[in-house]
Design a protein around this motif. Structure first.
Motif, mmCIF file in Angstrom:
data_model
loop_
_atom_site.group_PDB
_atom_site.id
_atom_site.type_symbol
_atom_site.label_atom_id
_atom_site.label_comp_id
_atom_site.label_asym_id
_atom_site.label_seq_id
_atom_site.Cartn_x
_atom_site.Cartn_y
_atom_site.Cartn_z
ATOM 1 N N HIS A 92 -18.859 -5.911 -106.458
ATOM 2 C CA HIS A 92 -18.375 -7.161 -105.849
ATOM 3 C C HIS A 92 -19.082 -8.348 -106.498
ATOM 4 O O HIS A 92 -20.290 -8.295 -106.748
ATOM 5 C CB HIS A 92 -18.693 -7.107 -104.341
ATOM 6 N N ASP A 93 -18.336 -9.441 -106.755
ATOM 7 C CA ASP A 93 -18.963 -10.563 -107.480
ATOM 8 C C ASP A 93 -19.998 -11.332 -106.637
ATOM 9 O O ASP A 93 -20.730 -12.148 -107.178
ATOM 10 C CB ASP A 93 -17.903 -11.510 -108.056
ATOM 11 N N ARG A 94 -20.077 -11.063 -105.342
ATOM 12 C CA ARG A 94 -21.110 -11.739 -104.541
ATOM 13 C C ARG A 94 -22.252 -10.790 -104.157
ATOM 14 O O ARG A 94 -23.072 -11.105 -103.299
ATOM 15 C CB ARG A 94 -20.476 -12.356 -103.294
ATOM 16 N N VAL A 95 -22.268 -9.611 -104.791
ATOM 17 C CA VAL A 95 -23.343 -8.656 -104.493
ATOM 18 C C VAL A 95 -24.154 -8.399 -105.768
ATOM 19 O O VAL A 95 -23.582 -8.103 -106.815
ATOM 20 C CB VAL A 95 -22.771 -7.312 -103.967
ATOM 21 N N GLU A 96 -25.475 -8.567 -105.652
ATOM 22 C CA GLU A 96 -26.351 -8.237 -106.790
ATOM 23 C C GLU A 96 -27.102 -6.978 -106.393
ATOM 24 O O GLU A 96 -28.033 -7.035 -105.593
ATOM 25 C CB GLU A 96 -27.413 -9.332 -106.984
ATOM 26 N N SER A 97 -26.698 -5.839 -106.940
ATOM 27 C CA SER A 97 -27.391 -4.610 -106.534
ATOM 28 C C SER A 97 -28.536 -4.325 -107.492
ATOM 29 O O SER A 97 -28.471 -4.676 -108.667
ATOM 30 C CB SER A 97 -26.420 -3.441 -106.481
ATOM 31 N N CYS A 98 -29.585 -3.738 -106.965
ATOM 32 C CA CYS A 98 -30.742 -3.403 -107.789
ATOM 33 C C CYS A 98 -31.189 -1.985 -107.430
ATOM 34 O O CYS A 98 -31.502 -1.694 -106.265
ATOM 35 C CB CYS A 98 -31.857 -4.405 -107.514
ATOM 36 N N VAL A 99 -31.177 -1.099 -108.424
ATOM 37 C CA VAL A 99 -31.632 0.274 -108.195
ATOM 38 C C VAL A 99 -33.156 0.239 -108.180
ATOM 39 O O VAL A 99 -33.797 -0.001 -109.206
ATOM 40 C CB VAL A 99 -31.127 1.223 -109.306
ATOM 41 N N GLY A 100 -33.735 0.424 -107.027
ATOM 42 C CA GLY A 100 -35.191 0.339 -106.913
ATOM 43 C C GLY A 100 -35.637 0.461 -105.474
ATOM 44 O O GLY A 100 -34.879 0.892 -104.605
ATOM 45 N N ASP A 107 -38.092 -2.258 -109.725
ATOM 46 C CA ASP A 107 -36.784 -2.097 -110.362
ATOM 47 C C ASP A 107 -36.838 -0.846 -111.234
ATOM 48 O O ASP A 107 -37.479 -0.838 -112.281
ATOM 49 C CB ASP A 107 -36.505 -3.358 -111.190
ATOM 50 N N TYR A 108 -36.178 0.235 -110.797
ATOM 51 C CA TYR A 108 -36.280 1.519 -111.500
ATOM 52 C C TYR A 108 -35.617 1.470 -112.881
ATOM 53 O O TYR A 108 -36.092 2.079 -113.826
ATOM 54 C CB TYR A 108 -35.640 2.649 -110.683
ATOM 55 N N ALA A 109 -34.518 0.727 -112.978
ATOM 56 C CA ALA A 109 -33.782 0.716 -114.250
ATOM 57 C C ALA A 109 -34.631 0.068 -115.342
ATOM 58 O O ALA A 109 -34.690 0.557 -116.464
ATOM 59 C CB ALA A 109 -32.470 -0.025 -114.077
ATOM 60 N N ASN A 110 -35.294 -1.039 -114.999
ATOM 61 C CA ASN A 110 -36.073 -1.765 -116.024
ATOM 62 C C ASN A 110 -37.565 -1.468 -115.956
ATOM 63 O O ASN A 110 -38.355 -2.071 -116.691
ATOM 64 C CB ASN A 110 -35.820 -3.267 -115.885
ATOM 65 N N LYS A 111 -37.966 -0.587 -115.045
ATOM 66 C CA LYS A 111 -39.360 -0.169 -114.881
ATOM 67 C C LYS A 111 -40.305 -1.358 -114.776
ATOM 68 O O LYS A 111 -41.306 -1.455 -115.496
ATOM 69 C CB LYS A 111 -39.781 0.748 -116.043
ATOM 70 N N LYS A 112 -39.970 -2.299 -113.931
ATOM 71 C CA LYS A 112 -40.863 -3.439 -113.704
ATOM 72 C C LYS A 112 -40.634 -3.975 -112.285
ATOM 73 O O LYS A 112 -39.650 -3.607 -111.632
ATOM 74 C CB LYS A 112 -40.606 -4.529 -114.736
ATOM 75 N N ASP A 113 -41.553 -4.836 -111.842
ATOM 76 C CA ASP A 113 -41.385 -5.457 -110.529
ATOM 77 C C ASP A 113 -40.552 -6.723 -110.661
ATOM 78 O O ASP A 113 -40.757 -7.501 -111.592
ATOM 79 C CB ASP A 113 -42.754 -5.808 -109.931
ATOM 80 N N VAL A 114 -39.614 -6.898 -109.748
ATOM 81 C CA VAL A 114 -38.830 -8.134 -109.729
ATOM 82 C C VAL A 114 -38.919 -8.704 -108.314
ATOM 83 O O VAL A 114 -39.337 -8.001 -107.388
ATOM 84 C CB VAL A 114 -37.352 -7.887 -110.108
ATOM 85 N N VAL A 115 -38.562 -9.982 -108.145
ATOM 86 C CA VAL A 115 -38.557 -10.518 -106.783
ATOM 87 C C VAL A 115 -37.151 -10.957 -106.391
ATOM 88 O O VAL A 115 -36.334 -11.293 -107.244
ATOM 89 C CB VAL A 115 -39.541 -11.711 -106.598
ATOM 90 N N TRP A 120 -28.874 -6.415 -102.885
ATOM 91 C CA TRP A 120 -28.819 -5.103 -102.209
ATOM 92 C C TRP A 120 -29.701 -4.143 -102.986
ATOM 93 O O TRP A 120 -29.513 -3.981 -104.200
ATOM 94 C CB TRP A 120 -27.371 -4.636 -102.182
ATOM 95 N N ILE A 121 -30.647 -3.536 -102.284
ATOM 96 C CA ILE A 121 -31.621 -2.694 -102.987
ATOM 97 C C ILE A 121 -31.648 -1.280 -102.407
ATOM 98 O O ILE A 121 -31.725 -1.104 -101.190
ATOM 99 C CB ILE A 121 -33.025 -3.326 -102.909
ATOM 100 N N ASP A 122 -31.610 -0.299 -103.293
ATOM 101 C CA ASP A 122 -31.704 1.109 -102.881
ATOM 102 C C ASP A 122 -32.101 1.927 -104.117
ATOM 103 O O ASP A 122 -31.704 1.588 -105.227
ATOM 104 C CB ASP A 122 -30.348 1.604 -102.341
ATOM 105 N N PRO A 123 -32.858 3.014 -103.920
ATOM 106 C CA PRO A 123 -33.249 3.810 -105.088
ATOM 107 C C PRO A 123 -32.085 4.544 -105.760
ATOM 108 O O PRO A 123 -32.216 4.981 -106.895
ATOM 109 C CB PRO A 123 -34.230 4.843 -104.519
ATOM 110 N N ALA A 124 -30.952 4.700 -105.083
ATOM 111 C CA ALA A 124 -29.908 5.539 -105.685
ATOM 112 C C ALA A 124 -28.474 5.019 -105.528
ATOM 113 O O ALA A 124 -27.622 5.297 -106.354
ATOM 114 C CB ALA A 124 -29.990 6.951 -105.101
ATOM 115 N N PHE A 125 -28.160 4.315 -104.437
ATOM 116 C CA PHE A 125 -26.773 3.910 -104.135
ATOM 117 C C PHE A 125 -25.834 5.116 -104.102
ATOM 118 O O PHE A 125 -24.778 5.127 -104.702
ATOM 119 C CB PHE A 125 -26.269 2.839 -105.131
#
Ligand SMILES: Cc1cc2nc3c(=O)[nH]c(=O)nc-3n(C[C@H](O)[C@H](O)[C@H](O)COP(=O)(O)OP(=O)(O)OC[C@H]3O[C@@H](n4cnc5c(N)ncnc54)[C@H](O)[C@@H]3O)c2cc1C
Ligand SMILES: NC(=O)c1ccc[n+]([C@@H]2O[C@H](COP(=O)([O-])OP(=O)(O)OC[C@H]3O[C@@H](n4cnc5c(N)ncnc54)[C@H](OP(=O)(O)O)[C@@H]3O)[C@@H](O)[C@H]2O)c1
Length: 440
Positions: A157-165, A185-193, A77-82
Motif C-alpha cells: 500500500h502506498d501509505r504503508v512503510e513496512s520494515c522487516v525487523g 532492520d533485519y534486511a539492512n542489518k542496522k538500527d533505524v528510527v 509497520w514493523i514485524d520480523p517476518a510479515f
C-alpha cells in the motif's frame, strides 16, 4: 607570558569555576544540539502512526488506521517476518474455533481490505474461504492464508512503510508529543528510527509455563504446547515403539486439542502412549449460542474441541469412550494446595508434561520514558504508567496480548480474543486514538 601565567594562577579557583560553568554550558549546548539533531533525524522518519507486529491484530490495526487517518497519513509497520503472526508460524494444523463467516467478515471490515481483496488474482485465500460452509469451522491454515493475502496487500500500500525487523526500544518526547522507536532492520542489518504521535503494540503472546512441584519434576521433560498442538510435529517428536506416559495440564481449548491429538496418536502410530490429564474440574465449559449473543464466547469450548470433549471426555463420558482407554483423569480440584499434591503424586509417572495453562504477553520493547512498565486499559486500548498511574500518551495496544474486556448480558467478564473480536474493538477505539493524538 609570565604575568599571564601568574594571573591565571591567581585566578585559579575562579578560572576553574568559570571553566566548569563554561563546560556545563557547552555540555548543555551539546545536549541541546544532540536533542535538536535527534529530533531532526526523527522528523525525517516521521509518520502518522507506527504499528508493531503483523499478526491478525496488527493487520486489523493497519487497516483501521488507513481508514481513520487523513489521505496523506502514513503508517510505519514493523514485524520480523510479515507472515501472519503466530497462527501461521505455529498453528496451521489447528482447527479453528470460530466460524468461517467470521474470518470473511474480518477480511471485509475495512475499505483497504476490500480494495486488496478486489485486486487479488483469483482463486485465492478469500475465495477458498468463500467456498466453505460459512457457519462451520475450518483449518487455521485457511485463516492464516487469508491474513497473508491481506498482509501482502498492505505492505504494498502506498501509505504503508513496512520494515522487516524488531522494535527494540521506544522513547516519548513530551515537548513534541512524539514516540521515537529504534528498530533493528533485519534486511539492512542496522538500527533505524521511526517516529510518530501514535504507536500501537500488537506484539502477541506465547504459551505460559508454571513451576511444577519439586523434586518430582527433575526427570520430567516439558513438551512444548506449540508442538503438542501440531499433529505432524507431535508424531515426529515422540517415540512410537515403547511405552510412554504424557501429562497434560489444563482444560481449555489448547488442552482439549492436545488430548485429541494424543488420543489419535495412541489409536494409530503410537499404540503404547498413555496420558494423565490434570484437570481442575471433571465438568468442562462450553460456549452456548443464545439469541443474538454467545454465553462464554471467549472461555467456552467450541468447534472440534467442544465436540470431542462432549463425546469423549466430559464427566462420565471418559469412563466408556475410546479416549478413556488412553487418558486417565487426575482430579486437581479443590484449590492450589490440592492441585500441587495431585501433580506431585502423578507427575513422576510421566516422561513428558504439556502445560496448556494459557498464554502470556510477549516482552515489550524497552521503554525509557516509563519506569516499572505499563498497565493496559482493556476498555480504551491505552496504557498507564505502572509507577505513577499517569496516562501514557500516544501508546495503545490490541490483540491477544491486549484484548478488550467484555461483559455479557449475564454479567460474565471475559477478554475478547479472536480475529473478528480484535477488529470490532479496533473499529470502536481507533477513531478515539487518532483524535486524541492528533495523528493525521
Ligand atoms: C492455538 C490457538 C488457536 C487460535 N484459534 C483461533 C481461531 O480459531 N479463531 C480466532 O479468531 N482466533 C484464534 N486464536 C486467537 C488469536 O486470533 C491468535 O492468538 C492470534 O494469533 C493473535 O494475534 P496477534 O496479532 O495478537 O498476535 P500474534 O499472532 O502473536 O502476532 C504478534 C506479532 O508481533 C510480532 N512482534 C512481537 N514483538 C515485536 C517487536 N518488538 N517488534 C516487531 N514485531 C514484534 C511477532 O513476531 C508476531 O509476528 C487462537 C489462538 C491460539 C493460541
Ligand atoms: N482454534 C482453537 O480451537 C484454539 C485452540 C487453542 C487456543 N485457542 C485460543 O487461544 C486462546 C488461549 O486458549 P488456551 O486454551 O490456550 O488458554 P486459556 O483459554 O487461557 O485457558 C487456560 C486454561 O488453563 C487452566 N489453568 C491455568 N493455570 C493452570 C494450572 N496451573 N494447572 C492447570 N490448569 C491451569 C485454566 O483454568 P482456570 O480457568 O480454572 O484457571 C484454563 O482452563 C483463547 O483465545 C482460545 O480461544 C483456540
Amino acid at each position: 607570558m609570565h604575568s599571564l601565567r601568574h594571573k591565571s594562577y591567581s585566578l585559579g579557583r575562579d578560572c576553574l569555576r568559570t571553566t566548569t560553568t563554561a563546560n556545563a554550558r557547552q555540555r548543555k549546548s551539546y545536549s541541546a544540539a544532540y536533542v535538536t539533531v535527534g529530533r531532526l533525524f526523527a522528523r525525517l522518519h516521521h509518520v502518522s502512526a507506527v504499528v508493531v507486529g503483523s499478526g491478525p491484530a496488527g493487520v486489523a490495526t493497519v487497516g483501521n488506521l488507513l481508514e481513520q487517518l487523513g489521505e496523506g497519513g502514513k503508517v510505519a509497520w514493523i514485524d520480523p517476518a510479515f507472515r501472519g503472526g503466530r497462527v501461521n508460524r505455529k498453528y496451521r494444523e489447528v482447527p479453528s474455533n470460530t466460524q468461517v463467516g467470521l474470518f470473511l467478515a474480518y477480511a471485509d471490515a475495512v475499505k483497504p481490505f476490500q480494495e486488496i481483496s478486489k485486486a487479488a488474482p483469483k482463486p485465492n485465500a478469500l475465495t477458498a474461504l468463500e467456498e466453505l460452509p460459512q457457519n462451520q469451522t475450518c483449518s487455521l491454515h485457511q485463516a492464516g492464508d487469508m491474513i497473508q493475502l491481506l498482509t501482502d496487500g498492505l505492505t504494498k500500500h502506498d501509505r504503508v512503510e513496512s520494515c522487516v525487523g524488531r522494535v527494540d526500544s521506544a522513547k516519548w518526547d513530551a515537548a513534541t508529543s512524539t514516540w521515537t522507536l529504534t528498530v533493528r532492520d533485519y534486511a539492512n542489518k542496522k538500527d533505524v528510527v521511526r517516529s510518530a504521535p501514535l504507536v500501537v503494540y500488537c506484539t502477541g503472546s506465547s504459551p505460559t509455563t508454571v513451576a511444577l512441584p519439586t523434586p518430582f519434576s527433575s526427570s520430567l521433560r516439558l513438551l512444548d504446547l506449540d508442538t503438542a498442538l501440531k499433529p505432524s510435529a507431535l508424531a515426529r517428536n515422540l517415540p512410537a515403539d515403547r511405552s510412554l506416559r504424557i501429562g497434560v495440564m489444563g482444560s481449555s481449548h489448547s488442552a482439549i486439542l492436545v488430548l485429541m491429538n494424543l488420543v489419535h496418536l495412541a489409536q494409530t502410530s503410537h499404540r503404547k502412549l498413555r496420558v494423565r490429564w490434570f484437570a481442575r474440574s471433571p465438568e468442562l465449559k462450553y460456549a452456548e449460542y443464545r439469541d443474538g449473543w454467545i454465553l462464554y464466547d471467549n472461555t467456552g469450548l467450541k468447534g472440534d474441541a467442544a465436540k470431542f470433549a462432549r463425546e469423549q471426555l466430559d464427566g462420565d463420558a471418559l469412563k466408556t469412550s475410546p479416549a478413556g482407554r488412553v487418558i486417565t483423569r487426575v482430579d486437581c480440584s479443590g484449590g492450589a494446595e490440592r492441585e500441587q499434591k495431585a501433580l506431585a503424586a502423578e507427575l513422576p509417572e510421566c516422561e513428558y508434561v504439556v502445560q496448556a495453562v494459557g498464554f502470556s504477553r510477549d516482552p515489550l520493547p524497552r521503554m525509557e520514558s516509563v519506569g516499572e512498565g505499563v498497565v493496559f486499559d482493556h476498555v480504551t486500548g491505552g496504557f498507564t504508567d505502572a509507577t505513577t498511574g499517569e496516562k501514557v500518551e500516544g501508546l495503545f495496544g490490541a490483540g491477544i496480548a491486549f484484548p478488550e474486556k467484555t461483559v455479557d448480558p449475564e454479567g460474565n467478564v471475559e477478554y475478547a480474543v479472536g480475529f473478528m473480536k480484535f477488529m470490532r474493538f479496533l473499529k470502536k477505539v481507533v477513531p478515539a486514538w487518532v483524535a486524541q493524538t492528533g495523528a493525521k
